[in-house]
Design a protein around this motif. Structure first.
Motif, PDB file in Angstrom:
ATOM      1  N   LEU A  79      11.373  85.199  42.097  1.00 28.23           N
ATOM      2  CA  LEU A  79      11.937  84.150  41.371  1.00 28.23           C
ATOM      3  C   LEU A  79      12.319  82.948  42.242  1.00 28.23           C
ATOM      4  O   LEU A  79      12.084  81.660  42.024  1.00 28.23           O
ATOM      5  CB  LEU A  79      13.117  84.573  40.491  1.00 28.23           C
ATOM      6  CG  LEU A  79      12.551  85.509  39.165  1.00 28.23           C
ATOM      7  CD1 LEU A  79      13.681  85.825  38.277  1.00 28.23           C
ATOM      8  CD2 LEU A  79      11.510  84.707  38.213  1.00 28.23           C
ATOM      9  N   THR A  80      13.007  83.265  43.383  1.00 27.20           N
ATOM     10  CA  THR A  80      13.698  82.326  44.062  1.00 27.20           C
ATOM     11  C   THR A  80      12.347  81.590  44.928  1.00 27.20           C
ATOM     12  O   THR A  80      12.661  80.531  44.975  1.00 27.20           O
ATOM     13  CB  THR A  80      14.577  83.124  45.364  1.00 27.20           C
ATOM     14  OG1 THR A  80      15.545  83.755  44.612  1.00 27.20           O
ATOM     15  CG2 THR A  80      14.979  82.130  46.470  1.00 27.20           C
ATOM     16  N   ALA A  81      11.513  82.329  45.353  1.00 22.48           N
ATOM     17  CA  ALA A  81      10.312  81.758  45.793  1.00 22.48           C
ATOM     18  C   ALA A  81       9.560  80.830  44.876  1.00 22.48           C
ATOM     19  O   ALA A  81       9.047  79.641  45.186  1.00 22.48           O
ATOM     20  CB  ALA A  81       9.303  82.722  46.341  1.00 22.48           C
ATOM     21  N   ASP A  82       9.543  81.229  43.496  1.00 24.57           N
ATOM     22  CA  ASP A  82       9.082  80.344  42.559  1.00 24.57           C
ATOM     23  C   ASP A  82       9.827  79.117  42.504  1.00 24.57           C
ATOM     24  O   ASP A  82       9.185  77.787  42.546  1.00 24.57           O
ATOM     25  CB  ASP A  82       9.024  81.009  41.119  1.00 24.57           C
ATOM     26  CG  ASP A  82       8.075  82.074  41.052  1.00 24.57           C
ATOM     27  OD1 ASP A  82       7.291  82.140  41.829  1.00 24.57           O
ATOM     28  OD2 ASP A  82       8.480  82.921  40.002  1.00 24.57           O
ATOM     29  N   ALA A  83      11.015  78.929  42.354  1.00 23.18           N
ATOM     30  CA  ALA A  83      11.865  77.933  42.214  1.00 23.18           C
ATOM     31  C   ALA A  83      11.535  77.042  43.552  1.00 23.18           C
ATOM     32  O   ALA A  83      11.836  75.770  43.585  1.00 23.18           O
ATOM     33  CB  ALA A  83      13.431  78.250  42.258  1.00 23.18           C
ATOM     34  N   GLU A  84      11.804  77.533  44.772  1.00 24.50           N
ATOM     35  CA  GLU A  84      11.552  76.614  46.028  1.00 24.50           C
ATOM     36  C   GLU A  84      10.170  76.270  46.084  1.00 24.50           C
ATOM     37  O   GLU A  84      10.101  75.007  46.451  1.00 24.50           O
ATOM     38  CB  GLU A  84      11.581  77.600  47.241  1.00 24.50           C
ATOM     39  CG  GLU A  84      12.982  78.170  47.206  1.00 24.50           C
ATOM     40  CD  GLU A  84      13.380  79.234  48.541  1.00 24.50           C
ATOM     41  OE1 GLU A  84      12.262  79.667  49.122  1.00 24.50           O
ATOM     42  OE2 GLU A  84      14.508  79.495  48.819  1.00 24.50           O
ATOM     43  N   ARG A  85       9.358  76.755  45.705  1.00 24.67           N
ATOM     44  CA  ARG A  85       7.786  76.076  45.590  1.00 24.67           C
ATOM     45  C   ARG A  85       7.557  75.174  44.339  1.00 24.67           C
ATOM     46  O   ARG A  85       7.075  74.099  44.691  1.00 24.67           O
ATOM     47  CB  ARG A  85       6.833  77.288  45.319  1.00 24.67           C
ATOM     48  CG  ARG A  85       5.420  76.922  45.391  1.00 24.67           C
ATOM     49  CD  ARG A  85       4.169  78.139  44.770  1.00 24.67           C
ATOM     50  NE  ARG A  85       4.434  78.640  43.720  1.00 24.67           N
ATOM     51  CZ  ARG A  85       5.060  79.659  43.068  1.00 24.67           C
ATOM     52  NH1 ARG A  85       5.462  80.324  44.181  1.00 24.67           N
ATOM     53  NH2 ARG A  85       5.150  80.081  41.890  1.00 24.67           N
ATOM     54  N   GLU A  86       8.444  75.368  43.219  1.00 28.75           N
ATOM     55  CA  GLU A  86       7.968  74.452  42.396  1.00 28.75           C
ATOM     56  C   GLU A  86       9.101  73.256  42.513  1.00 28.75           C
ATOM     57  O   GLU A  86       8.727  72.201  41.787  1.00 28.75           O
ATOM     58  CB  GLU A  86       7.959  75.210  40.970  1.00 28.75           C
ATOM     59  CG  GLU A  86       6.857  76.039  40.843  1.00 28.75           C
ATOM     60  CD  GLU A  86       6.899  76.762  39.418  1.00 28.75           C
ATOM     61  OE1 GLU A  86       7.537  76.044  38.338  1.00 28.75           O
ATOM     62  OE2 GLU A  86       6.125  77.611  39.501  1.00 28.75           O
ATOM     63  N   GLY A  87      10.435  73.675  42.927  1.00 33.26           N
ATOM     64  CA  GLY A  87      11.230  72.403  42.708  1.00 33.26           C
ATOM     65  C   GLY A  87      11.741  72.312  41.546  1.00 33.26           C
ATOM     66  O   GLY A  87      11.523  73.032  40.573  1.00 33.26           O
ATOM     67  N   ILE A  88      12.572  71.108  41.385  1.00 35.18           N
ATOM     68  CA  ILE A  88      13.386  70.787  40.352  1.00 35.18           C
ATOM     69  C   ILE A  88      12.892  69.232  39.932  1.00 35.18           C
ATOM     70  O   ILE A  88      12.636  68.358  40.649  1.00 35.18           O
ATOM     71  CB  ILE A  88      14.779  70.676  40.448  1.00 35.18           C
ATOM     72  CG1 ILE A  88      15.396  72.051  40.901  1.00 35.18           C
ATOM     73  CG2 ILE A  88      15.506  70.014  39.366  1.00 35.18           C
ATOM     74  CD1 ILE A  88      16.933  72.023  41.199  1.00 35.18           C
ATOM     75  N   CYS A  89      12.585  68.984  38.583  1.00 42.57           N
ATOM     76  CA  CYS A  89      12.367  67.735  37.887  1.00 42.57           C
ATOM     77  C   CYS A  89      13.775  66.995  37.786  1.00 42.57           C
ATOM     78  O   CYS A  89      14.644  67.443  37.020  1.00 42.57           O
ATOM     79  CB  CYS A  89      11.504  68.012  36.738  1.00 42.57           C
ATOM     80  SG  CYS A  89      11.101  66.300  35.982  1.00 42.57           S
ATOM     81  N   GLU A  90      13.875  65.982  38.382  1.00 42.29           N
ATOM     82  CA  GLU A  90      14.889  65.189  38.289  1.00 42.29           C
ATOM     83  C   GLU A  90      15.264  64.115  36.928  1.00 42.29           C
ATOM     84  O   GLU A  90      16.236  63.651  36.573  1.00 42.29           O
ATOM     85  CB  GLU A  90      15.328  64.304  39.489  1.00 42.29           C
ATOM     86  CG  GLU A  90      15.573  65.195  40.716  1.00 42.29           C
ATOM     87  CD  GLU A  90      16.646  66.241  40.618  1.00 42.29           C
ATOM     88  OE1 GLU A  90      17.636  65.568  39.899  1.00 42.29           O
ATOM     89  OE2 GLU A  90      16.814  66.944  41.052  1.00 42.29           O
ATOM     90  N   SER A  91      14.031  64.219  36.283  1.00 51.96           N
ATOM     91  CA  SER A  91      13.997  63.254  34.989  1.00 51.96           C
ATOM     92  C   SER A  91      15.165  63.760  33.916  1.00 51.96           C
ATOM     93  O   SER A  91      15.510  62.875  33.453  1.00 51.96           O
ATOM     94  CB  SER A  91      12.614  63.499  34.358  1.00 51.96           C
ATOM     95  OG  SER A  91      11.758  62.751  35.075  1.00 51.96           O
ATOM     96  N   PRO A  92      15.464  65.032  33.761  1.00 49.45           N
ATOM     97  CA  PRO A  92      16.363  65.336  32.835  1.00 49.45           C
ATOM     98  C   PRO A  92      17.723  64.559  33.210  1.00 49.45           C
ATOM     99  O   PRO A  92      18.502  64.151  32.366  1.00 49.45           O
ATOM    100  CB  PRO A  92      16.576  66.707  32.572  1.00 49.45           C
ATOM    101  CG  PRO A  92      15.296  67.273  33.026  1.00 49.45           C
ATOM    102  CD  PRO A  92      14.755  65.953  33.972  1.00 49.45           C
ATOM    103  N   ALA A  93      18.096  64.582  34.416  1.00 48.47           N
ATOM    104  CA  ALA A  93      19.431  63.968  34.877  1.00 48.47           C
ATOM    105  C   ALA A  93      19.387  62.511  34.615  1.00 48.47           C
ATOM    106  O   ALA A  93      20.318  61.943  34.489  1.00 48.47           O
ATOM    107  CB  ALA A  93      19.682  64.153  36.610  1.00 48.47           C
ATOM    108  N   VAL A  94      18.230  61.937  34.826  1.00 46.53           N
ATOM    109  CA  VAL A  94      18.143  60.494  34.627  1.00 46.53           C
ATOM    110  C   VAL A  94      18.424  59.987  33.409  1.00 46.53           C
ATOM    111  O   VAL A  94      19.085  59.142  32.969  1.00 46.53           O
ATOM    112  CB  VAL A  94      16.850  59.945  35.150  1.00 46.53           C
ATOM    113  CG1 VAL A  94      16.388  58.550  34.709  1.00 46.53           C
ATOM    114  CG2 VAL A  94      16.633  60.088  36.478  1.00 46.53           C
ATOM    115  N   VAL A  95      17.781  60.995  32.490  1.00 45.24           N
ATOM    116  CA  VAL A  95      18.131  60.826  30.834  1.00 45.24           C
ATOM    117  C   VAL A  95      19.339  60.765  30.625  1.00 45.24           C
ATOM    118  O   VAL A  95      20.177  60.100  29.778  1.00 45.24           O
ATOM    119  CB  VAL A  95      17.228  61.728  30.149  1.00 45.24           C
ATOM    120  CG1 VAL A  95      17.489  61.611  28.511  1.00 45.24           C
ATOM    121  CG2 VAL A  95      15.697  61.523  30.370  1.00 45.24           C
ATOM    122  N   GLY A  96      20.002  61.814  31.188  1.00 48.60           N
ATOM    123  CA  GLY A  96      21.602  62.187  31.001  1.00 48.60           C
ATOM    124  C   GLY A  96      22.362  60.953  31.454  1.00 48.60           C
ATOM    125  O   GLY A  96      23.364  60.512  30.951  1.00 48.60           O
TER     126      GLY A  96
END
Length: 115
Positions: A79-96
């Motif tokens: 799961l950690t490797a999945d997260a590192e490979r795919e990253g995070i989408c920052e769009s929800p933070a922008v909407v917030g």
């Protein structure tokens, strides 16, 4: 988004257990489907990780999953490797941020989904 189907501990009561990483939410997740749940929308009976950055440690997702399914050794690393490979989408933070900066109410119904 990653998805790992796990083998239920008791197939008579648990039909499906899924763990993974959700890039748009920046969260690990677990979905548990019980066989006797007659949810007409086919939603999980139990779930975590459905809110923005709700579960940032894979151990929490694995803990829930382990109550209903066999969790393979090394799932935390997977799961950690999945997260590192795919990253995070920052769009929800922008909407917030837009909600915080705008004068309410903000109608986002017509906005295109960025992910």
């Amino acid at each position: 988004m990653s998805r790992h189907d796990l083998t239920p501990l008791d197939p008579d009561t648990v039909s499906c257990v899924i763990v993974g990483w959700d890039r748009p939410l920046g969260s690990f997740f677990t979905h548990v489907y019980l066989t006797d749940d007659n949810n007409e929308f086919d939603a999980p009976t139990f779930e975590i990780g459905t809110d923005f950055r709700e579960v940032t440690d894979p151990a929490a997702a694995i803990e829930l999953a382990s109550m209903y399914a066999k969790v393979p050794d090394g799932m935390s690393a997977t799961l950690t490797a999945d997260a590192e490979r795919e990253g995070i989408c920052e769009s929800p933070a922008v909407v917030g941020i837009l909600y915080a900066a705008a004068t309410p109410p903000v109608n986002t119904d017509g906005w295109p989904c960025p992910f």
